[in-house]
Design a protein around this motif. Sequence first.
Motif, PDB file in Angstrom:
ATOM      1  N   SER A 111       0.922  -1.365  -0.051  1.00 35.09           N
ATOM      2  CA  SER A 111       0.003  -0.203   0.100  1.00 35.09           C
ATOM      3  C   SER A 111       0.579   1.261  -0.072  1.00 35.09           C
ATOM      4  CB  SER A 111      -0.933  -0.022   1.361  1.00 35.09           C
ATOM      5  OG  SER A 111      -0.162  -0.005   2.516  1.00 35.09           O
ATOM      6  N   LEU A 112       2.161   1.031  -0.269  1.00 31.67           N
ATOM      7  CA  LEU A 112       3.064   2.263  -0.165  1.00 31.67           C
ATOM      8  C   LEU A 112       3.092   2.984  -1.471  1.00 31.67           C
ATOM      9  CD1 LEU A 112       4.961   3.233   1.922  1.00 31.67           C
ATOM     10  CD2 LEU A 112       6.746   1.727   1.094  1.00 31.67           C
ATOM     11  N   PHE A 113       2.775   2.349  -2.700  1.00 30.13           N
ATOM     12  CA  PHE A 113       2.980   2.914  -4.015  1.00 30.13           C
ATOM     13  C   PHE A 113       2.049   3.765  -4.776  1.00 30.13           C
ATOM     14  CE2 PHE A 113       6.551   0.172  -2.900  1.00 30.13           C
ATOM     15  CZ  PHE A 113       7.490   0.802  -2.887  1.00 30.13           C
ATOM     16  N   HIS A 114       0.857   3.705  -4.360  1.00 28.54           N
ATOM     17  CA  HIS A 114      -0.353   4.171  -5.165  1.00 28.54           C
ATOM     18  C   HIS A 114      -0.198   5.697  -5.280  1.00 28.54           C
ATOM     19  CE1 HIS A 114      -2.819   5.350  -1.494  1.00 28.54           C
ATOM     20  NE2 HIS A 114      -2.108   4.342  -1.151  1.00 28.54           N
ATOM     21  N   ALA A 115      -0.977   6.503  -6.026  1.00 26.58           N
ATOM     22  CA  ALA A 115      -0.686   7.931  -6.199  1.00 26.58           C
ATOM     23  C   ALA A 115      -0.760   8.546  -4.941  1.00 26.58           C
ATOM     24  CB  ALA A 115      -1.799   8.476  -7.223  1.00 26.58           C
ATOM     25  N   GLU A 116      -1.977   8.263  -4.044  1.00 22.97           N
ATOM     26  CA  GLU A 116      -1.860   9.159  -2.791  1.00 22.97           C
ATOM     27  C   GLU A 116      -0.804   8.895  -1.986  1.00 22.97           C
ATOM     28  OE1 GLU A 116      -4.338   7.354  -4.307  1.00 22.97           O
ATOM     29  OE2 GLU A 116      -6.055   8.552  -4.701  1.00 22.97           O
ATOM     30  N   ALA A 117      -0.326   7.679  -1.911  1.00 23.85           N
ATOM     31  CA  ALA A 117       0.696   7.383  -0.805  1.00 23.85           C
ATOM     32  C   ALA A 117       2.049   8.052  -1.347  1.00 23.85           C
ATOM     33  CB  ALA A 117       0.899   5.858  -0.703  1.00 23.85           C
ATOM     34  N   ARG A 118       2.244   7.864  -2.629  1.00 23.72           N
ATOM     35  CA  ARG A 118       3.421   8.583  -3.146  1.00 23.72           C
ATOM     36  C   ARG A 118       3.561  10.119  -2.910  1.00 23.72           C
ATOM     37  NH1 ARG A 118       2.019   5.850  -8.112  1.00 23.72           N
ATOM     38  NH2 ARG A 118       1.967   7.856  -8.942  1.00 23.72           N
ATOM     39  N   ALA A 119       2.407  10.680  -3.015  1.00 23.68           N
ATOM     40  CA  ALA A 119       2.655  12.100  -2.713  1.00 23.68           C
ATOM     41  C   ALA A 119       3.032  12.691  -1.251  1.00 23.68           C
ATOM     42  CB  ALA A 119       1.155  12.731  -2.682  1.00 23.68           C
ATOM     43  N   THR A 120       3.094  11.680  -0.244  1.00 28.02           N
ATOM     44  CA  THR A 120       3.420  11.852   1.045  1.00 28.02           C
ATOM     45  C   THR A 120       4.967  11.645   1.286  1.00 28.02           C
ATOM     46  OG1 THR A 120       3.090   9.406   2.003  1.00 28.02           O
ATOM     47  CG2 THR A 120       1.363  11.123   1.561  1.00 28.02           C
ATOM     48  N   PHE A 121       5.741  11.304   0.227  1.00 26.95           N
ATOM     49  CA  PHE A 121       7.186  11.211   0.604  1.00 26.95           C
ATOM     50  C   PHE A 121       8.032  11.535  -0.733  1.00 26.95           C
ATOM     51  CE2 PHE A 121       5.461   6.692  -0.706  1.00 26.95           C
ATOM     52  CZ  PHE A 121       6.352   6.476  -1.865  1.00 26.95           C
ATOM     53  N   ASP A 122       9.226  11.693  -0.282  1.00 30.70           N
ATOM     54  CA  ASP A 122      10.318  11.989  -1.419  1.00 30.70           C
ATOM     55  C   ASP A 122      11.137  10.763  -1.915  1.00 30.70           C
ATOM     56  OD1 ASP A 122       9.634  15.056  -1.383  1.00 30.70           O
ATOM     57  OD2 ASP A 122      10.242  14.930   0.478  1.00 30.70           O
ATOM     58  N   ALA A 123      11.198   9.727  -1.188  1.00 31.68           N
ATOM     59  CA  ALA A 123      12.035   8.614  -1.589  1.00 31.68           C
ATOM     60  C   ALA A 123      11.210   7.599  -0.544  1.00 31.68           C
ATOM     61  CB  ALA A 123      13.395   8.854  -1.369  1.00 31.68           C
ATOM     62  N   ALA A 124      11.408   6.195  -1.068  1.00 33.07           N
ATOM     63  CA  ALA A 124      11.129   4.961  -0.296  1.00 33.07           C
ATOM     64  C   ALA A 124      12.261   4.344  -0.272  1.00 33.07           C
ATOM     65  CB  ALA A 124       9.843   4.326  -0.903  1.00 33.07           C
ATOM     66  N   ILE A 125      12.689   3.883   1.004  1.00 31.07           N
ATOM     67  CA  ILE A 125      13.767   2.952   1.383  1.00 31.07           C
ATOM     68  C   ILE A 125      13.211   1.416   1.392  1.00 31.07           C
ATOM     69  CG2 ILE A 125      15.663   2.463   2.853  1.00 31.07           C
ATOM     70  CD1 ILE A 125      15.805   5.241   1.730  1.00 31.07           C
ATOM     71  N   CYS A 126      13.765   0.745   0.477  1.00 31.54           N
ATOM     72  CA  CYS A 126      12.823  -0.556   0.195  1.00 31.54           C
ATOM     73  C   CYS A 126      13.865  -1.559   0.770  1.00 31.54           C
ATOM     74  CB  CYS A 126      12.561  -0.796  -1.279  1.00 31.54           C
ATOM     75  SG  CYS A 126      11.429   0.362  -1.788  1.00 31.54           S
ATOM     76  N   MET A 127      13.060  -2.795   1.109  1.00 31.50           N
ATOM     77  CA  MET A 127      14.068  -3.845   1.613  1.00 31.50           C
ATOM     78  C   MET A 127      14.989  -4.543   0.845  1.00 31.50           C
ATOM     79  SD  MET A 127      13.962  -3.150   4.847  1.00 31.50           S
ATOM     80  CE  MET A 127      13.934  -1.359   4.242  1.00 31.50           C
ATOM     81  N   TYR A 128      14.624  -4.732  -0.681  1.00 27.29           N
ATOM     82  CA  TYR A 128      15.250  -5.600  -1.542  1.00 27.29           C
ATOM     83  C   TYR A 128      15.062  -5.209  -2.793  1.00 27.29           C
ATOM     84  CZ  TYR A 128      10.676  -8.043  -1.470  1.00 27.29           C
ATOM     85  OH  TYR A 128       9.241  -8.335  -1.854  1.00 27.29           O
TER      86      TYR A 128
END
Length: 332
Positions: A249-266
Amino acid sequence: MSGYKRPLVISMGDPAGIGPEVIAKAWQALHTGPTPFCVLGDPALFRSIPTQLITQVSDSLAVFKDSLPILHGFETPGVVVGQPDPAHAEVVLRAIKQGVDLVLSGQARALVTAPIAKSVLMAAGFRHPGHTEFLGALLEAAPFEQTRGPVMMLAVDGLRVVPVTIHCALSEVPLRLTQEAIIHAARVTSEALTRDLGVKSPRLVVAALNPHAGEDGAFGDEESRIIAPAVSALQAMGLSVRGPLPADSLFHAEARATFDAAICMYHDQALIPLKALDFWGGVNATLGLPIIRTSPDHGTGFDIAGRGLARPESMIAAIQMAATMAEGRSNS
């Protein structure tokens, strides 16, 4: 030379791949614009466009509008397009090394690297997992005032992702995942967003490893044992960080608007949403280095090399992002 008067440099990558083709198409798209560049490569591979051999990078500025500047000394005789050959590894690596030196010396603004074939280079004795690690080794002793990488960031319009673990089997990810690795990736990312991309107060999110962020331990304990403590430590350092958050649930449009970069585990956790959003325009940027380096987010494409099918969007985006990052760093 002032920043805007210095060109970018592009290393040709594997001469049997699509690197020369996408570089040529990028020049056709950009040669009348404000971002001159020169190529460290074999002029024989660029016969589809006008080229000009040059002896120093600054000569690019005078010829870029009318021809692709190619720095003398990177010939790869015997290339058969589509058929990689370890015999060319020395020139491929020398182009990368000289590109690094040209940026470090101030003769160029940034380095853009066309794709290499790691297996081909390894057959010739190359001992690094890829470009990112090789650049980190080349620049290990160079002065740098911020948290040192290398850290790999992938970017398209609207999304930036940073994988903490990269090229390893999925079964190895929980073994390689540590608080220190997450903290390091996030710190380097936050500093680079501010210094190189003009994001004054970067907002980071940290993805969970397991489904539903572990469901309170029902699906794994990496969230409580590793990821959440890393997030708390980052928050204590003053960084704006949230997580661990369920990746689905981290990468849909509304979620993407809340951050500048996502730190992913793999690797695939980061790359799948990025490529679903923009398959052709992704850029790979190496953060935490004394130089700016970007690359198109695709491989050598040996199967389509020489057929005129390679799309240049990713190379064009890599060139434009390198110029943006170099400008940001010069103004920081």
